[in-house]
Design a protein around this motif. Structure first.
Motif, PDB file in Angstrom:
ATOM      1  N   TYR A 174     -13.939   2.445   6.716  1.00 33.77           N
ATOM      2  CA  TYR A 174     -12.489   2.063   5.958  1.00 33.77           C
ATOM      3  C   TYR A 174     -12.913   2.791   4.225  1.00 33.77           C
ATOM      4  O   TYR A 174     -13.803   2.478   3.756  1.00 33.77           O
ATOM      5  N   GLU A 175     -11.905   3.459   3.846  1.00 35.69           N
ATOM      6  CA  GLU A 175     -12.076   4.078   2.506  1.00 35.69           C
ATOM      7  C   GLU A 175     -11.241   3.515   1.479  1.00 35.69           C
ATOM      8  O   GLU A 175     -10.121   2.772   1.953  1.00 35.69           O
ATOM      9  N   ILE A 176     -11.425   3.674   0.173  1.00 30.09           N
ATOM     10  CA  ILE A 176     -10.688   3.203  -0.845  1.00 30.09           C
ATOM     11  C   ILE A 176      -9.253   4.134  -0.824  1.00 30.09           C
ATOM     12  O   ILE A 176      -9.153   5.108  -0.900  1.00 30.09           O
ATOM     13  N   MET A 177      -8.289   3.269  -0.486  1.00 30.32           N
ATOM     14  CA  MET A 177      -7.011   4.340  -0.359  1.00 30.32           C
ATOM     15  C   MET A 177      -5.875   3.410  -0.749  1.00 30.32           C
ATOM     16  O   MET A 177      -5.836   2.105  -0.393  1.00 30.32           O
ATOM     17  N   PHE A 178      -5.086   3.696  -1.803  1.00 31.17           N
ATOM     18  CA  PHE A 178      -4.287   2.588  -2.728  1.00 31.17           C
ATOM     19  C   PHE A 178      -3.419   3.429  -3.674  1.00 31.17           C
ATOM     20  O   PHE A 178      -3.754   4.383  -4.150  1.00 31.17           O
ATOM     21  N   ASP A 179      -2.185   2.876  -3.739  1.00 40.37           N
ATOM     22  CA  ASP A 179      -1.325   3.602  -4.547  1.00 40.37           C
ATOM     23  C   ASP A 179      -0.923   2.787  -5.992  1.00 40.37           C
ATOM     24  O   ASP A 179      -0.831   1.570  -5.973  1.00 40.37           O
ATOM     25  N   ALA A 180      -1.088   3.666  -7.150  1.00 38.48           N
ATOM     26  CA  ALA A 180      -0.747   2.828  -8.324  1.00 38.48           C
ATOM     27  C   ALA A 180       0.521   2.228  -8.333  1.00 38.48           C
ATOM     28  O   ALA A 180       0.586   1.068  -9.187  1.00 38.48           O
ATOM     29  N   ALA A 181       1.458   2.417  -7.370  1.00 34.10           N
ATOM     30  CA  ALA A 181       2.716   1.511  -7.314  1.00 34.10           C
ATOM     31  C   ALA A 181       2.429   0.311  -6.729  1.00 34.10           C
ATOM     32  O   ALA A 181       3.359  -0.710  -6.606  1.00 34.10           O
ATOM     33  N   GLN A 182       1.296  -0.204  -6.449  1.00 32.88           N
ATOM     34  CA  GLN A 182       0.983  -1.659  -6.055  1.00 32.88           C
ATOM     35  C   GLN A 182       0.570  -2.331  -6.943  1.00 32.88           C
ATOM     36  O   GLN A 182       0.518  -3.500  -6.742  1.00 32.88           O
ATOM     37  N   CYS A 183       0.745  -1.734  -8.238  1.00 34.00           N
ATOM     38  CA  CYS A 183       0.437  -2.481  -9.557  1.00 34.00           C
ATOM     39  C   CYS A 183       1.682  -2.783 -10.286  1.00 34.00           C
ATOM     40  O   CYS A 183       2.419  -1.772 -10.361  1.00 34.00           O
ATOM     41  N   GLN A 223      -0.305  -9.327   0.526  1.00 37.33           N
ATOM     42  CA  GLN A 223       0.480  -8.911   1.615  1.00 37.33           C
ATOM     43  C   GLN A 223       1.823  -9.258   0.953  1.00 37.33           C
ATOM     44  O   GLN A 223       2.808  -9.661   1.841  1.00 37.33           O
ATOM     45  N   PHE A 224       2.232  -8.797  -0.132  1.00 37.73           N
ATOM     46  CA  PHE A 224       3.815  -9.036  -0.628  1.00 37.73           C
ATOM     47  C   PHE A 224       4.518  -8.004  -0.237  1.00 37.73           C
ATOM     48  O   PHE A 224       5.719  -8.224   0.347  1.00 37.73           O
ATOM     49  N   ALA A 225       4.067  -6.751   0.482  1.00 38.50           N
ATOM     50  CA  ALA A 225       4.596  -5.804   1.076  1.00 38.50           C
ATOM     51  C   ALA A 225       3.508  -5.006   1.707  1.00 38.50           C
ATOM     52  O   ALA A 225       2.211  -5.370   1.388  1.00 38.50           O
ATOM     53  N   ASP A 226       3.902  -3.860   2.365  1.00 39.75           N
ATOM     54  CA  ASP A 226       2.936  -3.154   3.289  1.00 39.75           C
ATOM     55  C   ASP A 226       2.082  -2.245   2.235  1.00 39.75           C
ATOM     56  O   ASP A 226       0.872  -1.889   2.230  1.00 39.75           O
ATOM     57  N   ASN A 227       2.714  -1.946   1.026  1.00 40.26           N
ATOM     58  CA  ASN A 227       2.124  -1.106  -0.076  1.00 40.26           C
ATOM     59  C   ASN A 227       2.749  -1.316  -1.632  1.00 40.26           C
ATOM     60  O   ASN A 227       2.500  -2.415  -2.250  1.00 40.26           O
ATOM     61  N   HIS A 228       3.857  -0.529  -1.769  1.00 38.98           N
ATOM     62  CA  HIS A 228       4.379  -0.617  -3.183  1.00 38.98           C
ATOM     63  C   HIS A 228       5.187  -1.914  -3.295  1.00 38.98           C
ATOM     64  O   HIS A 228       5.787  -2.316  -2.704  1.00 38.98           O
ATOM     65  N   ILE A 229       5.244  -2.462  -4.616  1.00 37.88           N
ATOM     66  CA  ILE A 229       5.909  -3.884  -4.788  1.00 37.88           C
ATOM     67  C   ILE A 229       6.836  -3.622  -5.965  1.00 37.88           C
ATOM     68  O   ILE A 229       7.631  -4.515  -6.476  1.00 37.88           O
ATOM     69  N   ASP A 230       7.376  -2.433  -6.379  1.00 36.58           N
ATOM     70  CA  ASP A 230       8.140  -2.071  -7.334  1.00 36.58           C
ATOM     71  C   ASP A 230       9.851  -2.039  -6.980  1.00 36.58           C
ATOM     72  O   ASP A 230      10.583  -1.878  -7.647  1.00 36.58           O
ATOM     73  N   LEU A 287       7.364  13.999  -6.781  1.00 36.40           N
ATOM     74  CA  LEU A 287       8.647  13.406  -6.898  1.00 36.40           C
ATOM     75  C   LEU A 287       8.452  11.663  -7.448  1.00 36.40           C
ATOM     76  O   LEU A 287       8.816  11.386  -8.275  1.00 36.40           O
ATOM     77  N   ASN A 288       7.859  11.033  -6.317  1.00 33.89           N
ATOM     78  CA  ASN A 288       7.555   9.778  -6.353  1.00 33.89           C
ATOM     79  C   ASN A 288       6.292   9.439  -7.441  1.00 33.89           C
ATOM     80  O   ASN A 288       5.280   9.069  -6.943  1.00 33.89           O
ATOM     81  N   ILE A 289       6.466   9.971  -8.617  1.00 29.86           N
ATOM     82  CA  ILE A 289       5.046  10.253  -9.275  1.00 29.86           C
ATOM     83  C   ILE A 289       4.486   8.767  -9.781  1.00 29.86           C
ATOM     84  O   ILE A 289       3.386   8.778 -10.213  1.00 29.86           O
ATOM     85  N   ARG A 290       5.141   7.573  -9.497  1.00 26.67           N
ATOM     86  CA  ARG A 290       4.776   6.524  -9.920  1.00 26.67           C
ATOM     87  C   ARG A 290       3.647   6.040  -8.923  1.00 26.67           C
ATOM     88  O   ARG A 290       2.730   5.130  -9.188  1.00 26.67           O
ATOM     89  N   ASP A 291       3.619   6.738  -7.704  1.00 28.05           N
ATOM     90  CA  ASP A 291       2.682   6.346  -6.834  1.00 28.05           C
ATOM     91  C   ASP A 291       1.311   6.583  -6.892  1.00 28.05           C
ATOM     92  O   ASP A 291       0.291   5.850  -6.448  1.00 28.05           O
ATOM     93  N   GLN A 292       0.909   7.726  -7.492  1.00 30.50           N
ATOM     94  CA  GLN A 292      -0.560   8.044  -7.471  1.00 30.50           C
ATOM     95  C   GLN A 292      -1.107   8.348  -8.893  1.00 30.50           C
ATOM     96  O   GLN A 292      -2.450   8.767  -9.068  1.00 30.50           O
ATOM     97  N   ALA A 293      -0.442   7.597  -9.838  1.00 25.61           N
ATOM     98  CA  ALA A 293      -1.154   7.653 -11.229  1.00 25.61           C
ATOM     99  C   ALA A 293      -0.485   6.319 -11.904  1.00 25.61           C
ATOM    100  O   ALA A 293       0.543   6.172 -11.730  1.00 25.61           O
ATOM    101  N   ILE A 294      -1.439   5.765 -12.624  1.00 18.65           N
ATOM    102  CA  ILE A 294      -0.979   4.727 -13.612  1.00 18.65           C
ATOM    103  C   ILE A 294      -1.536   4.812 -15.130  1.00 18.65           C
ATOM    104  O   ILE A 294      -2.400   5.093 -14.981  1.00 18.65           O
ATOM    105  N   ILE A 295      -0.609   4.433 -15.909  1.00 17.85           N
ATOM    106  CA  ILE A 295      -1.147   4.425 -17.356  1.00 17.85           C
ATOM    107  C   ILE A 295      -1.587   3.079 -17.606  1.00 17.85           C
ATOM    108  O   ILE A 295      -0.814   2.097 -17.397  1.00 17.85           O
ATOM    109  N   MET A 296      -2.904   2.920 -18.058  1.00 16.45           N
ATOM    110  CA  MET A 296      -3.470   1.813 -18.296  1.00 16.45           C
ATOM    111  C   MET A 296      -4.011   1.610 -19.852  1.00 16.45           C
ATOM    112  O   MET A 296      -5.058   2.042 -20.047  1.00 16.45           O
TER     113      MET A 296
END
Ligand SMILES: NC(=[NH2+])NCCC[C@H](N)C(=O)O
Length: 389
Positions: free
Chosen positions: A213-222, A260-267, A128-137
């Motif tokens: 700690y591992e790499i964990m990150f959402d596309a919606a942070q960009c 730290q603009f936010a916990d994770n997503h910034i959109d 549903l929230n497909i912005r989160d786990q993929a980004i088109i670069m």
């Protein structure tokens, strides 16, 4: 052909997420860490304000449920919300089609699916929230590593679309997938200090597979501005992702770290609407913008009031701040899809010369996303331009 470098140029193809079978939420460590700010603190919902020291909203969750990552409570979402959400998402799809945008859809879930990795179990949620786990670069589809266990296989539901683009020549990359033991998570953001969150509330059990700690990150942070990408980093997990991205895209994209603009997503905080025009949640964020953006026209949306949201029950779990409607989707430099339930925002955008296209979206706070979150803009007209100098 995949081509998307920014958030505003003429949209030609887009994926719109599917809410089908969004039935449950696993209330386990990764979920709680991810939604700490909105669902597990007094941050934004009145329930907590009257319960400042009262801890968790999911009263049904007893201490035992936290004892191990193998046991957790499940929150069931109400059917009515899901049905209404589905109506609203379908309206979004037909609006986009009327605007001549080609719409792709993920594989819908046909049932609830419980899955198991060698390390933990979870229940699948739909794409549903497909912005989160993929980004088109640009011409590259980049899948980012999940932060919530239930979302581990979510992108598989997008594979038919990604394969089609791959056949047309797209690059297609996955960032390293985490093992995601409890100790993979840097919870210091929650504690507000350089130490892990309180272990009684967020216990991080030991596992033979712990690797730190591992790499964990959402596309919606960009957020993409041609050559320049803003990237929100709140934890060590995110910082590792930032390093990965810098190395992977060296020489092609510049990443500007927002701390730290936010916990994770910034959109729902910052969205460029066209070159020179930036939608920003409020002036509190201005000083910390990268210098070039400070010269842009900043559009501050009106402060949302509680009456633009449905009234929810005490046992409903709210997953977003009240600012979620800033999460608009630009169709081009003039037209913006905006939630019809926030008419004040529509007026503000019109005052700044944009054409608002109103679409109703009722349950954005229950399902954690607005129109930007629910979509992945795979083809836009824009190119690799430098908007920062
Ligand atoms: N891509 C997304 N899922 N964005 C949603 C961001 C919501 C944000 N955490 C808020 O509460 O306002």
């Amino acid at each position: 052909m995949v081509n998307s470098f920014d958030e505003w140029s003429r949209l030609k193809e887009v994926v719109v997420g599917s809410p089908i079978h969004y039935d449950t939420q696993d209330l386990e460590l990764s979920f709680k860490v991810f939604f700490h700010d909105v669902a597990y603190s007094s941050f934004c919902y009145p329930y907590y304000q009257s319960n400042e020291n009262g801890g968790s909203k999911d009263k049904s969750v007893s201490q035992e449920n936290y004892q191990s990552s193998q046991t957790f409570a499940t929150h069931t979402l109400k059917k009515q919300y899901l049905e209404e959400l589905n109506e609203d998402v379908e309206e979004l799809v037909s609006t986009l089609q009327q605007l001549d945008v080609k719409v792709h859809r993920p594989i819908p879930l046909t049932r609830s699916i419980r899955f198991e990795t060698p390390y933990w179990k979870a229940d699948c949620i739909p794409a549903l929230n497909i912005r989160d786990q993929a980004i088109i670069m640009g011409n590259e589809i980049l899948e980012t590593p999940p932060q919530v266990r239930a979302r581990y296989f979510e992108n598989d539901l997008l594979k038919p679309i990604f394969y089609k683009y791959f056949e047309q020549g797209a690059k297609w990359t996955n960032m390293p997938k985490p093992i995601m033991t409890d100790r993979s998570f840097d919870t210091s953001y929650i504690s507000g200090q350089n130490v892990p969150a309180i272990q009684e509330v967020y216990p991080q059990n030991e596992s033979e597979f712990d690797i730190g700690y591992e790499i964990m990150f959402d596309a919606a942070q960009c957020i993409r501005f041609g050559k320049d990408i803003l990237i929100n980093v709140a934890t060590k997990n995110h910082y590792l992702a930032y390093q990965w991205l810098q190395r992977h895209f060296e020489g092609k994209f510049n990443f500007h770290l927002l701390y730290q603009f936010a916990d994770n997503h910034i959109d729902s905080i910052i969205l460029p609407l066209k070159p020179g025009k930036l939608l920003l949640r409020n002036p509190q964020f201005f000083d910390r913008l990268p210098e070039p953006l400070k010269k842009w026209d900043i559009i501050y949306p009106p402060e949302p009031t509680e009456n633009i949201f449905p009234t929810y029950d005490d046992d409903d779990l709210i997953l977003t701040t009240k600012y979620i409607d800033l999460n608009v989707l630009s169709v081009d430099e003039d037209k913006i899809i905006v939630n019809s339930l926030f008419p004040e925002l529509i007026k503000t955008l019109e005052k700044h010369g944009f054409t608002a296209i109103p679409v109703q979206h009722r349950h954005r706070r229950i399902f954690g996303g607005g129109f930007h979150c629910f979509t992945l803009d795979t083809v836009r007209e824009g190119s690799l331009e430098d908007y920062f100098s």
